[in-house]
Enzyme design. Structure first.
Site, PDB file in Angstrom:
ATOM      1  N   GLN A 106     -10.001  -3.805  -3.911  1.00 17.88           N
ATOM      2  CA  GLN A 106     -11.328  -3.289  -3.548  1.00 17.88           C
ATOM      3  C   GLN A 106     -12.308  -3.488  -4.703  1.00 17.88           C
ATOM      4  O   GLN A 106     -13.437  -3.933  -4.500  1.00 17.88           O
ATOM      5  CB  GLN A 106     -11.219  -1.794  -3.193  1.00 17.88           C
ATOM      6  CG  GLN A 106     -12.542  -1.188  -2.761  1.00 17.88           C
ATOM      7  CD  GLN A 106     -13.029  -1.744  -1.446  1.00 17.88           C
ATOM      8  OE1 GLN A 106     -12.288  -1.774  -0.474  1.00 17.88           O
ATOM      9  NE2 GLN A 106     -14.264  -2.218  -1.398  1.00 17.88           N
ATOM     10  N   ARG A 115     -13.867  -8.617   0.723  1.00 10.82           N
ATOM     11  CA  ARG A 115     -12.445  -8.303   0.550  1.00 10.82           C
ATOM     12  C   ARG A 115     -11.604  -9.569   0.747  1.00 10.82           C
ATOM     13  O   ARG A 115     -10.619  -9.789   0.058  1.00 10.82           O
ATOM     14  CB  ARG A 115     -12.011  -7.202   1.533  1.00 10.82           C
ATOM     15  CG  ARG A 115     -12.569  -5.823   1.237  1.00 10.82           C
ATOM     16  CD  ARG A 115     -12.055  -5.284  -0.097  1.00 10.82           C
ATOM     17  NE  ARG A 115     -10.616  -5.365  -0.165  1.00 10.82           N
ATOM     18  CZ  ARG A 115      -9.761  -4.420   0.262  1.00 10.82           C
ATOM     19  NH1 ARG A 115     -10.238  -3.290   0.736  1.00 10.82           N
ATOM     20  NH2 ARG A 115      -8.459  -4.582   0.171  1.00 10.82           N
ATOM     21  N   ASP A 172     -17.350   7.200  -1.701  1.00 15.28           N
ATOM     22  CA  ASP A 172     -16.114   7.046  -0.930  1.00 15.28           C
ATOM     23  C   ASP A 172     -15.885   8.376  -0.206  1.00 15.28           C
ATOM     24  O   ASP A 172     -16.542   9.386  -0.503  1.00 15.28           O
ATOM     25  CB  ASP A 172     -14.943   6.707  -1.888  1.00 15.28           C
ATOM     26  CG  ASP A 172     -13.625   6.414  -1.162  1.00 15.28           C
ATOM     27  OD1 ASP A 172     -13.640   6.208   0.074  1.00 15.28           O
ATOM     28  OD2 ASP A 172     -12.572   6.404  -1.838  1.00 15.28           O
ATOM     29  N   ARG A 201       0.884  -1.179   0.000  1.00 14.64           N
ATOM     30  CA  ARG A 201       0.000   0.000   0.000  1.00 14.64           C
ATOM     31  C   ARG A 201       0.907   1.209   0.000  1.00 14.64           C
ATOM     32  O   ARG A 201       1.693   1.381   0.956  1.00 14.64           O
ATOM     33  CB  ARG A 201      -0.907  -0.024   1.231  1.00 14.64           C
ATOM     34  CG  ARG A 201      -1.636   1.277   1.479  1.00 14.64           C
ATOM     35  CD  ARG A 201      -2.760   1.157   2.492  1.00 14.64           C
ATOM     36  NE  ARG A 201      -3.905   0.468   1.904  1.00 14.64           N
ATOM     37  CZ  ARG A 201      -5.149   0.515   2.390  1.00 14.64           C
ATOM     38  NH1 ARG A 201      -5.415   1.220   3.473  1.00 14.64           N
ATOM     39  NH2 ARG A 201      -6.123  -0.127   1.789  1.00 14.64           N
ATOM     40  N   HIS A 250      -7.115   0.911  -6.659  1.00  9.55           N
ATOM     41  CA  HIS A 250      -7.375   0.012  -5.517  1.00  9.55           C
ATOM     42  C   HIS A 250      -8.018  -1.261  -6.083  1.00  9.55           C
ATOM     43  O   HIS A 250      -9.201  -1.536  -5.876  1.00  9.55           O
ATOM     44  CB  HIS A 250      -8.294   0.715  -4.518  1.00  9.55           C
ATOM     45  CG  HIS A 250      -8.276   0.109  -3.145  1.00  9.55           C
ATOM     46  ND1 HIS A 250      -7.493  -0.973  -2.796  1.00  9.55           N
ATOM     47  CD2 HIS A 250      -8.968   0.438  -2.014  1.00  9.55           C
ATOM     48  CE1 HIS A 250      -7.707  -1.268  -1.520  1.00  9.55           C
ATOM     49  NE2 HIS A 250      -8.594  -0.439  -1.025  1.00  9.55           N
ATOM     50  N   CYS A 258     -16.508   1.542   0.096  1.00  8.51           N
ATOM     51  CA  CYS A 258     -15.328   0.722   0.372  1.00  8.51           C
ATOM     52  C   CYS A 258     -14.967   0.712   1.853  1.00  8.51           C
ATOM     53  O   CYS A 258     -14.317  -0.225   2.311  1.00  8.51           O
ATOM     54  CB  CYS A 258     -14.147   1.225  -0.459  1.00  8.51           C
ATOM     55  SG  CYS A 258     -13.805   2.978  -0.206  1.00  8.51           S
TER      56      CYS A 258
HETATM   57  N1   CP Z   1     -11.399  -0.390   1.967  1.00  4.03           N
HETATM   58  C1   CP Z   1     -10.138  -0.460   2.446  1.00  4.03           C
HETATM   59  O1   CP Z   1      -9.167  -0.596   1.709  1.00  4.03           O
HETATM   60  O2   CP Z   1     -10.050  -0.368   3.808  1.00  4.03           O
HETATM   61  P1   CP Z   1      -8.692  -0.203   4.627  1.00  4.03           P
HETATM   62  O3   CP Z   1      -8.119   1.138   4.257  1.00  4.03           O
HETATM   63  O4   CP Z   1      -9.106  -0.268   6.071  1.00  4.03           O
HETATM   64  O5   CP Z   1      -7.757  -1.300   4.245  1.00  4.03           O
HETATM   65  N1  NVA Z   2      -9.997   6.779  -1.337  1.00  9.86           N
HETATM   66  C1  NVA Z   2      -9.649   6.263  -0.038  1.00  9.86           C
HETATM   67  C2  NVA Z   2      -9.893   4.805   0.014  1.00  9.86           C
HETATM   68  C3  NVA Z   2      -9.575   4.125   1.327  1.00  9.86           C
HETATM   69  C4  NVA Z   2      -9.816   2.647   1.303  1.00  9.86           C
HETATM   70  C5  NVA Z   2      -8.198   6.599   0.275  1.00  9.86           C
HETATM   71  O1  NVA Z   2      -7.361   6.525  -0.643  1.00  9.86           O
HETATM   72  O2  NVA Z   2      -7.897   6.946   1.412  1.00  9.86           O
END
Ligand code: CP
Ligand code: NVA
Length: 290
Positions: free
Chosen positions: A123, A274, A206, A92, A120, A246
């Site tokens: 997701q 997920r 989101d 990440r 993502h 998400c």
């Molecule tokens: N939706 C998602 O990716 O959640 P987290 O940021 O908690 O991993």
């Molecule tokens: N758009 C959000 C998604 C988190 C799962 C972010 O990037 O923080």
């Protein structure tokens, strides 16, 4: 093969990953998977760790600052090191380019995007799996995404297009999907949330402020205020339309508590998926086919 974006795969591959979500056995038996985090996570870390364990493997999660990516050691050498012990390297990251650097450094080991500024994909796979369960087929579905044309929107737009759905994104000026995403069939950029949700089978949103955008918080809250998914907006969608998010969510900002905690919300099915989607994606990257 990597999973940095949905767009690097075709419809057949995405379909196979979704099919494997329920059926994969133990392709990771005796193998490791590295999970590297430059940002916080609840769902991604836990679903990936449990997916690796269920496939017979051993996950090792580390925060990027423990490893010192780019400070203690070059990104390339970190990727090469992780590939000595692991069959898959997942990360990440703040900047998508870091994933590409990892992938270029370890071409024989799959690299998985656990969220970047651009995409993502894990997701999106869980979202598509949820849509399949709710509606039986993603093909022909009308998906309304209300809000920021961000990482989550981009990956879902491409996945929806590949599986034959219509993806309508309603965003304020300056926060639209980019041209590369709008080039996919069935992906449309709109301005008005009420137009986007008309007859929609799924209404998705989101957060207005993604991780790493804290300095833009006040400006974003002002711009996105008319883009809240509330009961009145849901009433304009198809009867029994499902609400998706998400997570994490901020009740009272992008969605009201009445919608996310209400009878049309499928967000917990989506969160559970997920795990299943991660199983399917990891098995597919290891060469398993349904
Ligand atoms: N939706 C998602 O990716 O959640 P987290 O940021 O908690 O991993
Ligand atoms: N758009 C959000 C998604 C988190 C799962 C972010 O990037 O923080």
């Amino acid at each position: 093969m990597n999973l940095l974006t949905i767009a690097e795969h075709d419809a057949a591959a995405i379909g196979q990953m979704l099919d494997l979500a329920e059926t994969a056995e133990k392709p990771l038996s005796g193998k490791g998977v590295a999970l590297l985090f430059e940002k916080p996570s609840a769902r991604t870390r836990h679903s990936m760790e449990m997916a690796v364990a269920s496939l017979g493997g051993h996950p090792i999660s580390v925060r990027a600052d423990e490893v010192g990516v780019g400070s203690r050691e070059s990104p390339e050498d970190i990727a090469r090191t992780l590939a000595c012990y692991h069959s898959i390297v997942a990360a990440r990251v703040k900047n998508h380019a870091l994933l590409e650097t990892f992938a270029d450094a370890i071409t024989g080991t799959p690299v998985v995007n656990m969220l970047s500024d651009r995409a993502h994909p894990l997701q999106a796979l869980a979202d598509l799996l949820t849509m399949k369960q709710v509606r039986e087929s993603v093909a022909g579905a009308k998906i309304a995404y209300v809000g920021d044309g961000n990482n989550v929107a981009r990956s879902l737009a491409v996945g929806a297009s590949l599986l034959g759905a219509e993806f309508r994104c309603a965003s304020p000026e300056g926060y639209e999907l980019s041209a590369d995403i709008l080039a996919f069939p069935g992906v449309k950029q709109l301005r008005d949330p009420a137009v986007a949700v008309r007859d929609a089978d799924f209404v998705y949103t989101d957060v207005w402020v993604s991780m790493g955008q804290d300095s833009e918080t006040e400006a974003r809250k002002a711009v996105f205020r008319p883009y809240q998914v509330d009961e009145a907006l849901m009433a304009k969608a198809a009867r029994n339309a499902a609400f998706l998010h998400c997570l994490p969510a901020i009740r009272g900002e992008e969605v009201t508590a009445g919608v996310i905690d209400g009878p049309q919300s499928a967000v917990w099915k989506q969160a559970e998926n997920r795990y299943h989607a991660a199983r399917g994606a990891l098995a597919w990257l290891l060469g398993v086919r349904p």
